[in-house]
Write an enzyme that holds these catalytic residues in place. Structure first.
Site, PDB file in Angstrom:
ATOM      1  N   ARG A 167      40.841  38.048  38.686  1.00  0.00           N
ATOM      2  CA  ARG A 167      41.953  38.200  37.706  1.00  0.00           C
ATOM      3  C   ARG A 167      41.908  37.240  36.560  1.00  0.00           C
ATOM      4  NH1 ARG A 167      46.868  37.615  41.438  1.00  0.00           N
ATOM      5  NH2 ARG A 167      45.426  35.851  42.214  1.00  0.00           N
ATOM      6  N   LYS A 217      35.950  41.373  56.119  1.00  0.00           N
ATOM      7  CA  LYS A 217      36.820  41.162  57.602  1.00  0.00           C
ATOM      8  C   LYS A 217      37.979  40.420  57.103  1.00  0.00           C
ATOM      9  CE  LYS A 217      36.852  36.965  59.767  1.00  0.00           C
ATOM     10  NZ  LYS A 217      36.855  36.035  60.835  1.00  0.00           N
ATOM     11  N   HIS A 240      30.153  38.750  59.896  1.00  0.00           N
ATOM     12  CA  HIS A 240      28.925  37.907  59.441  1.00  0.00           C
ATOM     13  C   HIS A 240      28.199  37.412  60.621  1.00  0.00           C
ATOM     14  CE1 HIS A 240      31.944  34.794  59.481  1.00  0.00           C
ATOM     15  NE2 HIS A 240      30.957  34.045  59.826  1.00  0.00           N
ATOM     16  N   LYS A 256      23.537  36.612  61.806  1.00  0.00           N
ATOM     17  CA  LYS A 256      22.724  35.332  62.418  1.00  0.00           C
ATOM     18  C   LYS A 256      21.640  35.860  63.246  1.00  0.00           C
ATOM     19  CE  LYS A 256      27.067  32.849  62.840  1.00  0.00           C
ATOM     20  NZ  LYS A 256      27.199  32.017  61.530  1.00  0.00           N
ATOM     21  N   GLU A 307      35.140  26.080  67.723  1.00  0.00           N
ATOM     22  CA  GLU A 307      35.280  25.298  66.250  1.00  0.00           C
ATOM     23  C   GLU A 307      35.846  23.871  66.246  1.00  0.00           C
ATOM     24  OE1 GLU A 307      36.149  28.479  62.894  1.00  0.00           O
ATOM     25  OE2 GLU A 307      37.638  28.688  64.594  1.00  0.00           O
ATOM     26  N   ASP A 311      41.350  36.566  64.840  1.00  0.00           N
ATOM     27  CA  ASP A 311      40.569  35.845  63.795  1.00  0.00           C
ATOM     28  C   ASP A 311      39.222  35.798  64.459  1.00  0.00           C
ATOM     29  OD1 ASP A 311      40.102  34.282  61.284  1.00  0.00           O
ATOM     30  OD2 ASP A 311      39.951  32.628  62.722  1.00  0.00           O
ATOM     31  N   HIS A 326      34.237  38.606  66.299  1.00  0.00           N
ATOM     32  CA  HIS A 326      32.854  37.872  66.478  1.00  0.00           C
ATOM     33  C   HIS A 326      32.543  37.786  68.072  1.00  0.00           C
ATOM     34  CE1 HIS A 326      33.291  36.750  62.575  1.00  0.00           C
ATOM     35  NE2 HIS A 326      34.067  35.513  62.623  1.00  0.00           N
ATOM     36  N   LYS A 385      40.051  26.475  68.165  1.00  0.00           N
ATOM     37  CA  LYS A 385      39.963  25.542  66.867  1.00  0.00           C
ATOM     38  C   LYS A 385      40.432  24.260  67.550  1.00  0.00           C
ATOM     39  CE  LYS A 385      41.137  28.665  63.351  1.00  0.00           C
ATOM     40  NZ  LYS A 385      39.848  28.407  62.715  1.00  0.00           N
TER      41      LYS A 385
HETATM   42  N1  LIG Z   1      36.089  32.327  52.548  1.00  0.00           N
HETATM   43  C1  LIG Z   1      35.338  32.403  53.648  1.00  0.00           C
HETATM   44  O1  LIG Z   1      34.619  31.943  54.173  1.00  0.00           O
HETATM   45  C2  LIG Z   1      35.252  33.972  54.496  1.00  0.00           C
HETATM   46  C3  LIG Z   1      34.420  34.022  55.618  1.00  0.00           C
HETATM   47  C4  LIG Z   1      34.521  35.227  56.096  1.00  0.00           C
HETATM   48  C5  LIG Z   1      35.584  36.330  55.701  1.00  0.00           C
HETATM   49  N2  LIG Z   1      36.104  36.223  54.580  1.00  0.00           N
HETATM   50  C6  LIG Z   1      37.032  37.319  53.966  1.00  0.00           C
HETATM   51  O2  LIG Z   1      36.673  37.459  52.515  1.00  0.00           O
HETATM   52  C7  LIG Z   1      37.596  37.886  51.770  1.00  0.00           C
HETATM   53  C8  LIG Z   1      37.667  36.920  50.616  1.00  0.00           C
HETATM   54  O3  LIG Z   1      38.133  35.612  50.999  1.00  0.00           O
HETATM   55  P1  LIG Z   1      38.193  34.265  50.161  1.00  0.00           P
HETATM   56  O4  LIG Z   1      38.393  33.096  50.979  1.00  0.00           O
HETATM   57  O5  LIG Z   1      36.963  34.532  49.257  1.00  0.00           O
HETATM   58  O6  LIG Z   1      39.455  34.518  49.301  1.00  0.00           O
HETATM   59  P2  LIG Z   1      39.851  33.786  48.202  1.00  0.00           P
HETATM   60  O7  LIG Z   1      39.231  32.501  47.865  1.00  0.00           O
HETATM   61  O8  LIG Z   1      41.498  33.851  48.304  1.00  0.00           O
HETATM   62  O9  LIG Z   1      39.603  34.770  46.752  1.00  0.00           O
HETATM   63  C9  LIG Z   1      40.379  35.683  46.370  1.00  0.00           C
HETATM   64  C10 LIG Z   1      39.871  36.406  45.221  1.00  0.00           C
HETATM   65  O10 LIG Z   1      40.506  37.665  44.750  1.00  0.00           O
HETATM   66  C11 LIG Z   1      41.133  37.476  43.433  1.00  0.00           C
HETATM   67  N3  LIG Z   1      42.225  37.902  43.318  1.00  0.00           N
HETATM   68  C12 LIG Z   1      43.412  37.997  44.051  1.00  0.00           C
HETATM   69  N4  LIG Z   1      44.137  38.793  43.592  1.00  0.00           N
HETATM   70  C13 LIG Z   1      43.962  39.519  42.641  1.00  0.00           C
HETATM   71  C14 LIG Z   1      44.479  40.507  42.015  1.00  0.00           C
HETATM   72  N5  LIG Z   1      45.559  40.849  42.011  1.00  0.00           N
HETATM   73  N6  LIG Z   1      43.628  41.021  40.762  1.00  0.00           N
HETATM   74  C15 LIG Z   1      42.158  40.621  40.617  1.00  0.00           C
HETATM   75  N7  LIG Z   1      41.734  39.631  41.495  1.00  0.00           N
HETATM   76  C16 LIG Z   1      42.658  38.996  42.465  1.00  0.00           C
HETATM   77  C17 LIG Z   1      40.971  36.254  43.045  1.00  0.00           C
HETATM   78  O11 LIG Z   1      40.920  35.914  41.716  1.00  0.00           O
HETATM   79  P3  LIG Z   1      41.548  34.933  40.703  1.00  0.00           P
HETATM   80  O12 LIG Z   1      41.093  33.753  41.216  1.00  0.00           O
HETATM   81  O13 LIG Z   1      40.908  34.948  39.288  1.00  0.00           O
HETATM   82  O14 LIG Z   1      42.918  34.975  40.817  1.00  0.00           O
HETATM   83  C18 LIG Z   1      39.819  35.476  43.839  1.00  0.00           C
HETATM   84  O15 LIG Z   1      38.683  35.894  43.181  1.00  0.00           O
HETATM   85  C19 LIG Z   1      38.752  37.916  52.688  1.00  0.00           C
HETATM   86  O16 LIG Z   1      38.999  39.061  53.176  1.00  0.00           O
HETATM   87  C20 LIG Z   1      38.392  36.982  53.715  1.00  0.00           C
HETATM   88  O17 LIG Z   1      39.234  37.159  54.982  1.00  0.00           O
HETATM   89  C21 LIG Z   1      36.124  34.962  53.890  1.00  0.00           C
END
Ligand SMILES: NC(=O)c1ccc[n+]([C@@H]2O[C@H](COP(=O)([O-])OP(=O)(O)OC[C@H]3O[C@@H](n4cnc5c(N)ncnc54)[C@H](OP(=O)(O)O)[C@@H]3O)[C@@H](O)[C@H]2O)c1
Length: 509
Positions: A61, A174, A204, A208, A242, A261, A266, A366
């Site tokens: 965004r 996920k 993910h 592994k 965890e 979760d 997993h 957790k």
């Molecule tokens: N983080 C992890 O370790 C992890 C692990 C396993 C799975 N996941 C999965 O991966 C996915 C992403 O997780 P995350 O932790 O990376 O999320 P996050 O940090 O909240 O990132 C969300 C992203 O989406 C963008 N976004 C949100 N609303 C938007 C909109 N209306 N228009 C355009 N862009 C928008 C944000 O952009 P802006 O910053 O520009 O607003 C940001 O780039 C989720 O489904 C999560 O369950 C994450």
């Protein structure tokens, strides 16, 4: 300017041929992109597994320039990549990175993406190949997928597909749904726009090395494979502990709980790989067929059995690694009366010829003592207590312990005679450690999974029926269980509520 390694030329590798492509990451400023995806792509480039003509286009965004985005990625790579010793290759890598600001509901944004993908700068060097990655909050999965369909982005490489050349694929993060109905809805939406063989549902854990090794260890070692059934195995314990709490994601976790979760995804992946029959071939369709058969064989959970098949827990204030931590109900964004489990142990039975009568205990928690994922296979005792009659106290049960993380490896526990005049049996372990045997740092799970999606190998991704089967099985445990299985509280920094051991009773009839 240093060159990427020779094998980065896109030549076939023993992992498969890599084609040039454009990778479009929705959610490009998010945590996952920065900690995992871009470092993984850099590591692939260094290892010669990413075609040098590949383009990476981040979509999110906030407004920023390509240069600003590249600078952010440089910091992520410096912090999280495996090959931090090869940062001299980053200037070459970053030339392939671009940024596109849009909101996910903006028609102009999708039109602009289409124009970019069809431009000579992208289309020619990448042969039009595209991989979309949905690294966004799950609420955006459907809107993005619909828009990819509406703006012709899911069929953008159809011409090449018809001639056998190119591809358009999508990786979906996920969680894939939050129950059966939402998973079915999401599958329906995805499959209206993409064909199943274009869809890569990521978990993910499957990337592994040690998880993939479950299958290799079982099926390439006849001595091990021949023990792998109810003839010899007494119980199977799959545990994902965890040390962390909800880490600022209290609102997400309060909605999800530990069953959504960790367990539905997993733990079920680890269980199906442990329990499945040898596939007819080592390829995606055959392996996923066998995993689905395991899910189909699970004894359904009847309401009256719920107290006997699940223990739910929630952490209270305590200490992890000597550091004081709050209780779950004191975490930000958690209601003070929350009934959400942060710990669950469930007991399942795989009702088939191989596993009938062997309980599988799946445990996730957790704020445990430490981070640890293991599979413990406990073997049956000897049929006759020979040594007890000779005055020897106790016997030792054989156990095979597969350590998924950390300290990846496999240990076999067995009994030996203690040296000396008395007959005493001591438990000892033979221990294989990946770290000792292979000194290189193993590739991160996301490296492997991105690579597989790029070469079109879906073996390590969940199929639509697999996801739906797992939600079907776990559905009875997702409702209000406050009466049938009341929350048991445990102190943070311990291994869960005492009641967890109650499930070691015989399986309900
Ligand atoms: N983080 C992890 O370790 C992890 C692990 C396993 C799975 N996941 C999965 O991966 C996915 C992403 O997780 P995350 O932790 O990376 O999320 P996050 O940090 O909240 O990132 C969300 C992203 O989406 C963008 N976004 C949100 N609303 C938007 C909109 N209306 N228009 C355009 N862009 C928008 C944000 O952009 P802006 O910053 O520009 O607003 C940001 O780039 C989720 O489904 C999560 O369950 C994450």
């Amino acid at each position: 300017m240093p060159e990427l390694s020779d094998s980065a030329s896109g030549a076939p590798t023993n992992n498969g041929t890599t084609s040039p492509l454009t990778i479009i990451i929705f959610g490009a400023s998010g945590d996952l992109t920065h900690r995992k995806l871009l470092p993984a792509l850099f590591d692939q480039a260094v290892d010669g597994l990413l075609h040098p003509e590949t383009r990476i286009l981040g979509v999110a965004r906030r407004q920023k320039t390509h240069l600003e985005f590249r600078e952010e990625i440089r910091e992520s790579v410096q912090t999280f990549a495996r090959n931090t010793g090869r940062l001299d290759l980053f200037p070459e890598f970053e030339k392939r990175i671009f940024y596109h600001a849009m909101t996910f509901d903006d028609p102009n944004g999708y039109n602009a993406l289409r124009t970019t993908l069809l431009s000579d700068e992208f289309r020619k060097p990448t042969q039009g190949n595209v991989l979309y990655y949905l690294a966004t909050p799950p609420s955006y999965f459907v809107p993005i997928i619909r828009n990819l369909g509406s703006y012709g982005l899911s069929t953008i490489n159809e011409g090449e597909t018809a001639t056998g050349g190119g591809f358009t694929r999508i990786i979906i993060e996920k969680p894939f749904g939050r129950d059966l109905a939402s998973a079915q809805d999401l599958n329906r939406e995805v499959l209206q726009v993409f064909r199943e063989n274009q869809v890569f549902r990521i978990d993910h854990y499957l990337g592994k090395e040690t998880v993939q090794n479950i299958v290799v260890f079982r099926m390439s070692n006849p001595a091990i494979g021949s023990l792998w059934s109810n003839v010899h195995v007494k119980s199977v314990h799959i545990t994902v502990h965890e040390a962390v709490g909800v880490e600022g994601r209290g609102d997400y976790f309060e909605e999800a709980g530990i069953l959504r979760d960790m367990v539905q995804n997993h733990l079920f992946q680890l269980m199906t790989l442990t329990a499945m029959e040898p596939p007819v071939a080592f390829e995606a369709q055959a392996i996923r067929d066998e995993k689905v058969k395991v899910l189909r064989s699970l004894k359904p959970i009847r309401t009256e059995d719920i107290p006997k098949v699940i223990v739910r827990g929630q952490y209270t204030v305590g200490e992890v690694d000597g550091v004081p931590v709050p209780g779950y109900r004191n975490e930000p964004k958690i209601p003070p009366t929350s009934d959400t489990p942060t710990f669950a142990r469930i007991k399942v039975e795989v009702q088939n010829w191989r596993w009938a009568g062997v309980p599988f205990y799946l445990t996730a928690g957790k704020r445990m003592t430490r981070r640890e994922t293991i599979i413990r296979i406990v073997f049956k005792e000897v049929p006759f207590a020979l040594f007890r009659l000779a005055g020897c106290p106790g016997t030792v049960s054989n156990e095979l312990i597969i350590r998924i993380q950390p300290n990846e490896g496999i240990a076999l526990r067995f009994g030996i005679k203690r040296p000396g005049g008395r007959l005493v049996i001591d438990p000892v372990e033979m221990d294989f450690s990946y770290q000792t045997a292979y000194h290189d740092k193993a590739p991160d799970a996301y490296e492997r999974l991105l690579h597989d999606a790029i070469i079109g190998d879906s073996t390590l991704f969940a199929r639509n029926d697999e996801v739906e089967r797992s939600w079907t099985f776990i559905a009875p445990l997702l409702g209000d269980l406050s009466r049938l299985s009341p929350l048991r509280f445990y102190t943070a920094g311990t291994d869960g509520p005492e009641e967890k051991d109650r499930l070691d009773d015989p399986l309900p009839a």
